[in-house]
Design a protein around this motif. Sequence first.
Motif, PDB file in Angstrom:
ATOM      1  N   LYS A 167       0.820  -1.219   0.000  1.00  0.00           N
ATOM      2  CA  LYS A 167       0.000   0.000   0.000  1.00  0.00           C
ATOM      3  C   LYS A 167       0.850   1.265   0.000  1.00  0.00           C
ATOM      4  N   GLY A 168       2.095   1.128   0.404  1.00  0.00           N
ATOM      5  CA  GLY A 168       2.976   2.288   0.446  1.00  0.00           C
ATOM      6  C   GLY A 168       3.519   2.696  -0.910  1.00  0.00           C
ATOM      7  N   ILE A 169       3.256   1.873  -1.930  1.00  0.00           N
ATOM      8  CA  ILE A 169       3.708   2.194  -3.290  1.00  0.00           C
ATOM      9  C   ILE A 169       2.678   3.123  -3.931  1.00  0.00           C
ATOM     10  N   LYS A 170       3.092   4.350  -4.224  1.00  0.00           N
ATOM     11  CA  LYS A 170       2.181   5.384  -4.711  1.00  0.00           C
ATOM     12  C   LYS A 170       2.230   5.522  -6.235  1.00  0.00           C
ATOM     13  N   LYS A 171       1.334   6.343  -6.754  1.00  0.00           N
ATOM     14  CA  LYS A 171       1.288   6.594  -8.195  1.00  0.00           C
ATOM     15  C   LYS A 171       2.611   7.166  -8.687  1.00  0.00           C
ATOM     16  N   GLY A 172       3.041   6.660  -9.849  1.00  0.00           N
ATOM     17  CA  GLY A 172       4.268   7.149 -10.464  1.00  0.00           C
ATOM     18  C   GLY A 172       5.549   6.623  -9.826  1.00  0.00           C
ATOM     19  N   SER A 173       5.438   5.695  -8.865  1.00  0.00           N
ATOM     20  CA  SER A 173       6.624   5.161  -8.200  1.00  0.00           C
ATOM     21  C   SER A 173       7.498   4.370  -9.172  1.00  0.00           C
ATOM     22  N   GLN A 174       8.780   4.348  -8.863  1.00  0.00           N
ATOM     23  CA  GLN A 174       9.727   3.542  -9.638  1.00  0.00           C
ATOM     24  C   GLN A 174       9.956   2.209  -8.939  1.00  0.00           C
TER      25      GLN A 174
ATOM     26  N   LEU B  63       8.147  -9.625 -13.199  1.00  0.00           N
ATOM     27  CA  LEU B  63       6.889  -9.029 -13.646  1.00  0.00           C
ATOM     28  C   LEU B  63       5.697  -9.871 -13.195  1.00  0.00           C
ATOM     29  N   THR B  64       5.859 -11.185 -13.238  1.00  0.00           N
ATOM     30  CA  THR B  64       4.796 -12.076 -12.763  1.00  0.00           C
ATOM     31  C   THR B  64       4.559 -11.860 -11.268  1.00  0.00           C
ATOM     32  N   LEU B  65       5.641 -11.640 -10.527  1.00  0.00           N
ATOM     33  CA  LEU B  65       5.525 -11.352  -9.096  1.00  0.00           C
ATOM     34  C   LEU B  65       4.730 -10.072  -8.873  1.00  0.00           C
ATOM     35  N   LEU B  66       5.016  -9.032  -9.649  1.00  0.00           N
ATOM     36  CA  LEU B  66       4.299  -7.759  -9.507  1.00  0.00           C
ATOM     37  C   LEU B  66       2.816  -7.927  -9.847  1.00  0.00           C
ATOM     38  N   GLN B  67       2.523  -8.801 -10.803  1.00  0.00           N
ATOM     39  CA  GLN B  67       1.130  -9.079 -11.142  1.00  0.00           C
ATOM     40  C   GLN B  67       0.442  -9.810  -9.997  1.00  0.00           C
ATOM     41  N   THR B  68       1.113 -10.816  -9.434  1.00  0.00           N
ATOM     42  CA  THR B  68       0.542 -11.574  -8.319  1.00  0.00           C
ATOM     43  C   THR B  68       0.296 -10.662  -7.116  1.00  0.00           C
ATOM     44  N   ALA B  69       1.161  -9.658  -6.967  1.00  0.00           N
ATOM     45  CA  ALA B  69       1.015  -8.708  -5.861  1.00  0.00           C
ATOM     46  C   ALA B  69      -0.085  -7.686  -6.119  1.00  0.00           C
ATOM     47  N   GLY B  70      -0.675  -7.700  -7.323  1.00  0.00           N
ATOM     48  CA  GLY B  70      -1.791  -6.807  -7.636  1.00  0.00           C
ATOM     49  C   GLY B  70      -1.385  -5.435  -8.136  1.00  0.00           C
ATOM     50  N   LEU B  71      -0.112  -5.282  -8.519  1.00  0.00           N
ATOM     51  CA  LEU B  71       0.365  -3.969  -8.946  1.00  0.00           C
ATOM     52  C   LEU B  71       0.195  -3.720 -10.446  1.00  0.00           C
ATOM     53  N   ILE B  72       0.241  -4.786 -11.244  1.00  0.00           N
ATOM     54  CA  ILE B  72       0.092  -4.668 -12.694  1.00  0.00           C
ATOM     55  C   ILE B  72      -0.701  -5.870 -13.209  1.00  0.00           C
TER      56      ILE B  72
ATOM     57  N   LYS C  97      -2.420   0.637 -13.134  1.00  0.00           N
ATOM     58  CA  LYS C  97      -3.286   1.669 -12.542  1.00  0.00           C
ATOM     59  C   LYS C  97      -2.508   2.779 -11.842  1.00  0.00           C
ATOM     60  N   LEU C  98      -1.375   2.416 -11.257  1.00  0.00           N
ATOM     61  CA  LEU C  98      -0.587   3.413 -10.527  1.00  0.00           C
ATOM     62  C   LEU C  98       0.449   4.106 -11.417  1.00  0.00           C
ATOM     63  N   ASN C  99       0.418   3.755 -12.703  1.00  0.00           N
ATOM     64  CA  ASN C  99       1.389   4.327 -13.642  1.00  0.00           C
ATOM     65  C   ASN C  99       2.822   4.162 -13.117  1.00  0.00           C
ATOM     66  N   LEU C 100       3.109   2.942 -12.658  1.00  0.00           N
ATOM     67  CA  LEU C 100       4.429   2.644 -12.108  1.00  0.00           C
ATOM     68  C   LEU C 100       5.482   2.667 -13.202  1.00  0.00           C
TER      69      LEU C 100
ATOM     70  N   ALA D 186      19.517  -4.430  -5.484  1.00  0.00           N
ATOM     71  CA  ALA D 186      19.530  -4.064  -4.059  1.00  0.00           C
ATOM     72  C   ALA D 186      20.088  -2.656  -3.849  1.00  0.00           C
ATOM     73  N   ARG D 187      21.062  -2.277  -4.656  1.00  0.00           N
ATOM     74  CA  ARG D 187      21.692  -0.957  -4.510  1.00  0.00           C
ATOM     75  C   ARG D 187      20.746   0.173  -4.879  1.00  0.00           C
ATOM     76  N   GLN D 188      19.705  -0.142  -5.627  1.00  0.00           N
ATOM     77  CA  GLN D 188      18.762   0.886  -6.069  1.00  0.00           C
ATOM     78  C   GLN D 188      17.717   1.222  -5.018  1.00  0.00           C
ATOM     79  N   LEU D 189      17.660   0.445  -3.939  1.00  0.00           N
ATOM     80  CA  LEU D 189      16.608   0.647  -2.948  1.00  0.00           C
ATOM     81  C   LEU D 189      16.592   2.052  -2.345  1.00  0.00           C
ATOM     82  N   SER D 190      17.736   2.680  -2.287  1.00  0.00           N
ATOM     83  CA  SER D 190      17.801   4.016  -1.680  1.00  0.00           C
ATOM     84  C   SER D 190      17.217   5.099  -2.586  1.00  0.00           C
ATOM     85  N   SER D 191      16.990   4.771  -3.855  1.00  0.00           N
ATOM     86  CA  SER D 191      16.513   5.802  -4.776  1.00  0.00           C
ATOM     87  C   SER D 191      15.211   5.442  -5.486  1.00  0.00           C
ATOM     88  N   VAL D 192      14.622   4.281  -5.163  1.00  0.00           N
ATOM     89  CA  VAL D 192      13.356   3.886  -5.784  1.00  0.00           C
ATOM     90  C   VAL D 192      12.361   3.483  -4.690  1.00  0.00           C
ATOM     91  N   SER D 193      11.122   3.254  -5.103  1.00  0.00           N
ATOM     92  CA  SER D 193      10.100   2.875  -4.129  1.00  0.00           C
ATOM     93  C   SER D 193      10.165   1.397  -3.757  1.00  0.00           C
TER      94      SER D 193
END
Length: 271
Positions: A122-129, A143-152, A169-172, A183-190
């Motif tokens: 729920k903490g992932i907002k519209k336009g998040s990376q 991508l299949t994981l993101l679909q199972t999680a209900g994000l796409i 829907k969230l225009n991710l 893992a290194r990208q966690l500090s700059s993405v959602s």
Amino acid sequence: MKKLLVIATAFLAVLTLAACGSKSATTTKTVKIGVVGTDDRIWNAIAKKAKKQNIKIKLVHFTDYNQPNAALKQGSIDLNAFQHYYFLDQWNKSNKGTIKAIGKTVIAPIRLYGGKGVTSIKGIKKGSQIVIPNDPTNEGRALTLLQTAGLITLKKAALPTPNDITKNKLNLKIVPVDASQTARQLSSVSAAVINDSTAQDAKLDSKDAIYVEPVNKASKQWINIIAANKKDVNNKTYQKIVKLYQTEATKKLLKKYYGNEEIPAWDITLK
């Protein structure tokens, strides 16, 4: 005569010792196994048991997923243990390879980790990376994981890519990067979809993941394997290594070190 007898006995003893040393050297077989990541605890335990059977396991570390199969095909290593069935199948098709699985090891569910204070889906907002691994098989899996999680939502595809997203829907902004960089990208993405070995190297706690890939019938293709060249499928030494891995002792070590991060898969029943 006594002196000659003593000398002769000593000479024979030296020859016997030399022969024993020679025999020991020739019966010890070195097997080079290619791995990705730096956590060798399970393989170090296997190596100790293998040593008692005159097998010396030498781990060869690689930094990305494209190297170990190429090295195996070229003969610079004897086995590798880093990939699942699907990855091997796709690699063989793309590289005219004949590498074969000779034993199952674990299923390592991939996980979605939150960044920038994101502690739940729920903490992932519209336009998040969201970053995902960019190698074809793990990209599709992520991508299949993101679909199972209900994000796409994805259209049906054997190996989905970002182009197969039909609803977002969230225009991710889904950004594929090298798996080692997720893992290194966690500090700059959602959020980031991160492979198990990469998460371990980054010292991420699996309990902090905001979504975990479900393990079910569809997981068969994600079972990790020990692989060999086609000509070595029935190699007795390699088969011994598989047997040394597939034990109750290994199950206990996997549970001890990884909890539910790596699940023994050689006798698992998927439902």
